[in-house]
Design a protein around this motif. Structure first.
Motif, mmCIF file in Angstrom:
data_model
loop_
_atom_site.group_PDB
_atom_site.id
_atom_site.type_symbol
_atom_site.label_atom_id
_atom_site.label_comp_id
_atom_site.label_asym_id
_atom_site.label_seq_id
_atom_site.Cartn_x
_atom_site.Cartn_y
_atom_site.Cartn_z
ATOM 1 N N ASP A 84 22.391 24.559 -14.015
ATOM 2 C CA ASP A 84 23.456 24.634 -15.020
ATOM 3 C C ASP A 84 24.777 24.091 -14.488
ATOM 4 O OD1 ASP A 84 23.869 26.588 -13.179
ATOM 5 O OD2 ASP A 84 24.059 28.243 -14.600
ATOM 6 N N ARG A 85 24.694 23.168 -13.533
ATOM 7 C CA ARG A 85 25.890 22.535 -12.965
ATOM 8 C C ARG A 85 25.644 21.032 -12.833
ATOM 9 N NH1 ARG A 85 30.156 26.080 -12.796
ATOM 10 N NH2 ARG A 85 30.918 25.596 -10.709
ATOM 11 N N ALA A 86 26.725 20.289 -12.630
ATOM 12 C CA ALA A 86 26.620 18.858 -12.365
ATOM 13 C C ALA A 86 26.699 18.654 -10.850
ATOM 14 C CB ALA A 86 27.742 18.099 -13.056
ATOM 15 N N LEU A 87 25.653 18.096 -10.272
ATOM 16 C CA LEU A 87 25.587 17.856 -8.836
ATOM 17 C C LEU A 87 25.986 16.415 -8.558
ATOM 18 C CD1 LEU A 87 24.725 18.618 -5.908
ATOM 19 C CD2 LEU A 87 22.410 17.879 -6.538
ATOM 20 N N TYR A 88 27.013 16.214 -7.718
ATOM 21 C CA TYR A 88 27.486 14.869 -7.398
ATOM 22 C C TYR A 88 26.619 14.274 -6.282
ATOM 23 C CZ TYR A 88 31.567 15.388 -10.376
ATOM 24 O OH TYR A 88 32.397 15.535 -11.466
ATOM 25 N N LEU A 89 25.952 13.166 -6.600
ATOM 26 C CA LEU A 89 25.026 12.512 -5.671
ATOM 27 C C LEU A 89 25.667 11.390 -4.880
ATOM 28 C CD1 LEU A 89 21.949 12.156 -8.069
ATOM 29 C CD2 LEU A 89 22.280 13.900 -6.307
ATOM 30 N N ASP A 90 26.633 10.716 -5.452
ATOM 31 C CA ASP A 90 27.250 9.570 -4.779
ATOM 32 C C ASP A 90 28.666 9.389 -5.306
ATOM 33 O OD1 ASP A 90 27.444 7.474 -3.028
ATOM 34 O OD2 ASP A 90 25.963 6.189 -4.029
ATOM 35 N N LYS A 91 29.502 8.780 -4.481
ATOM 36 C CA LYS A 91 30.895 8.551 -4.852
ATOM 37 C C LYS A 91 31.369 7.251 -4.217
ATOM 38 C CE LYS A 91 35.565 10.533 -4.332
ATOM 39 N NZ LYS A 91 36.343 11.720 -3.865
ATOM 40 N N ILE A 92 31.914 6.367 -5.047
ATOM 41 C CA ILE A 92 32.509 5.114 -4.568
ATOM 42 C C ILE A 92 34.004 5.200 -4.847
ATOM 43 C CG2 ILE A 92 32.472 2.605 -4.660
ATOM 44 C CD1 ILE A 92 29.785 3.834 -3.859
ATOM 45 N N SER A 93 34.795 5.223 -3.809
ATOM 46 C CA SER A 93 36.242 5.358 -3.984
ATOM 47 C C SER A 93 36.847 4.065 -4.511
ATOM 48 C CB SER A 93 36.899 5.735 -2.653
ATOM 49 O OG SER A 93 36.450 7.007 -2.235
ATOM 50 N N GLY A 94 37.892 4.201 -5.322
ATOM 51 C CA GLY A 94 38.566 3.036 -5.889
ATOM 52 C C GLY A 94 39.668 2.510 -4.996
ATOM 53 N N ARG A 95 40.301 1.441 -5.443
ATOM 54 C CA ARG A 95 41.372 0.810 -4.664
ATOM 55 C C ARG A 95 42.719 1.486 -4.889
ATOM 56 N NH1 ARG A 95 38.838 -3.542 -7.067
ATOM 57 N NH2 ARG A 95 40.602 -3.835 -8.479
ATOM 58 N N ARG A 96 42.856 2.209 -5.977
ATOM 59 C CA ARG A 96 44.136 2.836 -6.267
ATOM 60 C C ARG A 96 44.374 4.017 -5.323
ATOM 61 N NH1 ARG A 96 45.017 0.562 -11.407
ATOM 62 N NH2 ARG A 96 43.107 0.371 -12.646
ATOM 63 N N ARG A 97 45.633 4.325 -5.119
ATOM 64 C CA ARG A 97 45.977 5.476 -4.276
ATOM 65 C C ARG A 97 45.969 6.741 -5.127
ATOM 66 N NH1 ARG A 97 50.863 3.290 -0.285
ATOM 67 N NH2 ARG A 97 49.622 1.648 0.756
ATOM 68 N N VAL A 98 44.755 7.078 -5.559
ATOM 69 C CA VAL A 98 44.557 8.259 -6.396
ATOM 70 C C VAL A 98 43.549 9.155 -5.692
ATOM 71 C CG1 VAL A 98 43.756 9.123 -8.612
ATOM 72 C CG2 VAL A 98 45.037 6.970 -8.506
ATOM 73 N N GLU A 99 43.932 10.367 -5.425
ATOM 74 C CA GLU A 99 43.048 11.305 -4.738
ATOM 75 C C GLU A 99 42.220 12.075 -5.757
ATOM 76 O OE1 GLU A 99 41.090 13.035 -1.677
ATOM 77 O OE2 GLU A 99 42.613 11.448 -1.532
ATOM 78 N N ILE A 100 40.912 11.874 -5.698
ATOM 79 C CA ILE A 100 39.969 12.604 -6.558
ATOM 80 C C ILE A 100 39.283 13.646 -5.676
ATOM 81 C CG2 ILE A 100 38.034 12.439 -8.142
ATOM 82 C CD1 ILE A 100 40.343 10.772 -9.079
ATOM 83 N N SER A 101 39.492 14.906 -5.977
ATOM 84 C CA SER A 101 39.007 15.979 -5.103
ATOM 85 C C SER A 101 37.541 16.310 -5.353
ATOM 86 C CB SER A 101 39.849 17.242 -5.291
ATOM 87 O OG SER A 101 39.739 17.703 -6.623
ATOM 88 N N SER A 102 36.697 15.296 -5.229
ATOM 89 C CA SER A 102 35.252 15.504 -5.369
ATOM 90 C C SER A 102 34.567 14.998 -4.108
ATOM 91 C CB SER A 102 34.717 14.737 -6.592
ATOM 92 O OG SER A 102 34.989 13.350 -6.447
ATOM 93 N N ARG A 103 33.449 15.608 -3.798
ATOM 94 C CA ARG A 103 32.668 15.191 -2.641
ATOM 95 C C ARG A 103 31.195 15.162 -3.014
ATOM 96 N NH1 ARG A 103 34.347 19.644 1.666
ATOM 97 N NH2 ARG A 103 33.880 20.879 -0.211
ATOM 98 N N VAL A 104 30.451 14.290 -2.358
ATOM 99 C CA VAL A 104 29.011 14.259 -2.557
ATOM 100 C C VAL A 104 28.443 15.620 -2.168
ATOM 101 C CG1 VAL A 104 26.839 13.234 -1.784
ATOM 102 C CG2 VAL A 104 28.838 11.773 -2.205
ATOM 103 N N GLY A 105 27.632 16.173 -3.034
ATOM 104 C CA GLY A 105 27.074 17.506 -2.804
ATOM 105 C C GLY A 105 27.795 18.598 -3.561
ATOM 106 N N ASP A 106 28.988 18.295 -4.097
ATOM 107 C CA ASP A 106 29.718 19.275 -4.903
ATOM 108 C C ASP A 106 28.948 19.559 -6.196
ATOM 109 O OD1 ASP A 106 31.776 19.512 -3.137
ATOM 110 O OD2 ASP A 106 33.217 18.314 -4.281
#
Length: 273
Positions: free
Chosen positions: A120-142
């Motif tokens: 009943d949750r969304a599991l993050y499998l992969d993350k490709i960071s962008g070029r902008r200086r924007v911090e997205i507080s997600s991690r693979v496995g979250d």
């Protein structure tokens, strides 16, 4: 059409008897892939006697690889369908999706996520960071709430609306950002119609995203992708434009997972006259 006769003759000279029988069985499957084939026709295509063809076909029926249809002949059996789904489930989703989400991140300059449903949750499998200086507080496995993230909502688009409220209330009880269900449901119905979902700063302050589901060969939702960035880069117009790119990327991944391409639209000759 090339038959199996010549190749069978060559194999008989170089392959052990057991291997020859196996290869002939596989050749029979190849011969019926386009539809039912009668015994006489199958025997002719294989370059084998009717008795030998019947013996091989009967063994394949016993194992579920073939089915015999009276007055029509032999066709592929349910065992192959089962094996196809098993093989599909073993495909490395991350490996297949990676070049597509890398390209999406490069085009948009924003962070791209890949995730799947985990109970009943969304599991993050992969993350490709962008070029902008924007911090997205997600991690693979979250694991994140389904009902407050764009990726989670995309995973729910094929769910019956009757299940939405239960998931929404569970997320709220576990600390998801406070939200009004009527507003949330109204948006979800729009997302279902559009085939993609938005996160309008619902999960993380000043972060928005556009997400779309990924489907396997059977049409089942197996994952989702999202593009995330700061709200200042994600106004209404840009999110609408991103929707097309995210949906197109999702479709490319669908095809890589074995989904049949949509049939080309037929030309309307009368309209052109």
């Amino acid at each position: 059409m090339t038959t199996a006769a010549t190749s069978d003759g060559n194999r008989g000279k170089t392959e052990p008897k057991g291997s020859q029988t196996l290869l002939r069985g596989l050749d029979i499957l190849d011969q019926v892939v386009d539809g039912p084939v009668a015994l006489a026709e199958l025997s002719a295509r294989m370059g084998l006697t009717r008795s030998t063809t019947h013996r091989l076909a009967t063994a394949l029926i016993d194992r579920g690889f073939l089915i015999f249809m009276p007055r029509k002949g032999y066709r592929l059996g349910p065992k192959l369908l089962h094996l196809g789904f098993v093989a599909q489930s073993q495909v490395d989703l991350i490996q297949i999706a990676r070049p597509h989400i890398e390209a999406l991140a490069a085009r948009t300059g924003d962070t791209v996520h890949l995730g799947r449903l985990d109970t009943d949750r969304a599991l993050y499998l992969d993350k490709i960071s962008g070029r902008r200086r924007v911090e997205i507080s997600s991690r693979v496995g979250d694991r994140h709430p389904l009902t407050s993230t764009g990726l989670g909502k995309a995973l729910l688009l094929d769910f019956a609306p009757a299940h939405w409220r239960h998931l929404f209330e569970d997320d709220q009880a576990r600390g998801a950002p406070a939200a009004d269900y009527a507003t949330w449901e109204r948006r979800m119905r729009r997302y279902v119609a559009a085939g993609c979902a938005f996160d309008l700063e619902e999960n993380e302050d000043r972060i928005r995203c556009v997400a779309a589901p990924i489907h396997d060969a059977s049409g089942r939702t197996v994952a989702a992708i999202s593009v995330s960035s700061a709200a200042q880069y994600m106004d209404k117009e840009r999110m609408a434009a991103l929707s097309d790119d995210v949906l197109a990327t999702a479709q490319r991944i669908n095809l890589a997972l074995g989904q049949e391409p949509a049939p080309a639209a037929e030309e309307n000759d009368e309209a052109e006259e």
